[in-house]
Scaffold this active site. Structure first.
Site, PDB file in Angstrom:
ATOM      1  N   PRO A  76      29.637  44.300  34.472  1.00 45.07           N
ATOM      2  CA  PRO A  76      28.420  44.121  35.270  1.00 45.07           C
ATOM      3  C   PRO A  76      28.734  43.694  36.704  1.00 45.07           C
ATOM      4  CG  PRO A  76      28.094  43.219  33.101  1.00 45.07           C
ATOM      5  CD  PRO A  76      29.557  43.598  33.201  1.00 45.07           C
ATOM      6  N   CYS A  77      28.018  44.287  37.637  1.00 40.90           N
ATOM      7  CA  CYS A  77      28.333  44.093  39.050  1.00 40.90           C
ATOM      8  C   CYS A  77      27.333  43.216  39.796  1.00 40.90           C
ATOM      9  CB  CYS A  77      28.420  45.446  39.739  1.00 40.90           C
ATOM     10  SG  CYS A  77      26.866  46.374  39.704  1.00 40.90           S
ATOM     11  N   GLN A  78      26.251  42.810  39.154  1.00 42.62           N
ATOM     12  CA  GLN A  78      25.201  42.100  39.871  1.00 42.62           C
ATOM     13  C   GLN A  78      25.707  40.868  40.620  1.00 42.62           C
ATOM     14  OE1 GLN A  78      25.107  43.143  36.735  1.00 42.62           O
ATOM     15  NE2 GLN A  78      23.112  43.979  36.197  1.00 42.62           N
ATOM     16  N   PHE A  80      28.444  40.462  42.117  1.00 43.53           N
ATOM     17  CA  PHE A  80      29.340  40.809  43.219  1.00 43.53           C
ATOM     18  C   PHE A  80      28.695  41.751  44.230  1.00 43.53           C
ATOM     19  CE2 PHE A  80      31.986  40.466  39.300  1.00 43.53           C
ATOM     20  CZ  PHE A  80      32.637  39.288  39.622  1.00 43.53           C
TER      21      PHE A  80
END
Length: 171
Positions: A76-78, A80
């Site tokens: 998951p990238c949220q 960053f």
């Protein structure tokens, strides 16, 4: 070749693997909504709704049907993302380390990790460096690279960071 997709979502990485002529033995994600189309698109791949932070290498290999040759995925990238809050307490940020922990436990021949370019920014780079320390003694890790998805046929400009590692030869 036995491949595993971590944080598979709807299967973008799996689609790429299939288009390149590979089969994916097993895919893992915790979200039943994001994965709702996965089984339709990849009926031959086992989809496991699992929390990757609670998954260990031995269990992954067992569920994948044996020794794993490659692991790929996009944690998951949220936490960053340029558009996100970049909140250092966002627990989803820890999943980056779990990706590399699993690679270290399974020791596949190669791995590919994809995320947002914000992972290379000052507010996040230490987390990437710490995660890579989990595999640096057993893998040749290419310098993380940012590529624009539109240069590879996507209909949108999306800058993504890729980290690619290949197992070191054992003497």
């Amino acid at each position: 070749m036995r491949l595993v997709d971590l944080f598979c979502g709807s299967g973008g990485f799996s689609r790429g693997a299939h288009q390149a002529g590979f089969d994916v033995a097993a895919s893992f994600d915790i979200d039943p909504i994001l994965t709702s189309s996965y089984k339709y698109n990849f009926p031959q791949t086992e989809l496991f709704l699992r929390d990757v932070s609670q998954l260990d290498g031995a269990t992954l290999e067992n569920l994948a049907g044996g020794l794993v040759d490659g692991i790929f995925g996009g944690p998951p990238c949220q936490g960053f993302s340029d558009m996100g809050r970049k909140d250092p307490t966002d627990i989803r940020r820890q999943l980056l380390g779990h990706f590399f922990r699993i690679v270290a436990e399974v020791e596949p021949t190669f791995f590919v990790m994809e995320n947002v370019r914000g992972l290379a920014y000052a507010h996040s780079k230490n987390e990437l460096v710490a995660a890579l320390k989990l595999v640096e003694d057993r893998y040749h890790v290419l310098t993380p690279r940012v590529w624009d998805a539109s240069e590879f046929g996507a209909a949108t400009r999306r800058n993504r960071i890729f980290v690619i590692g290949m197992a070191l030869l054992q003497n």
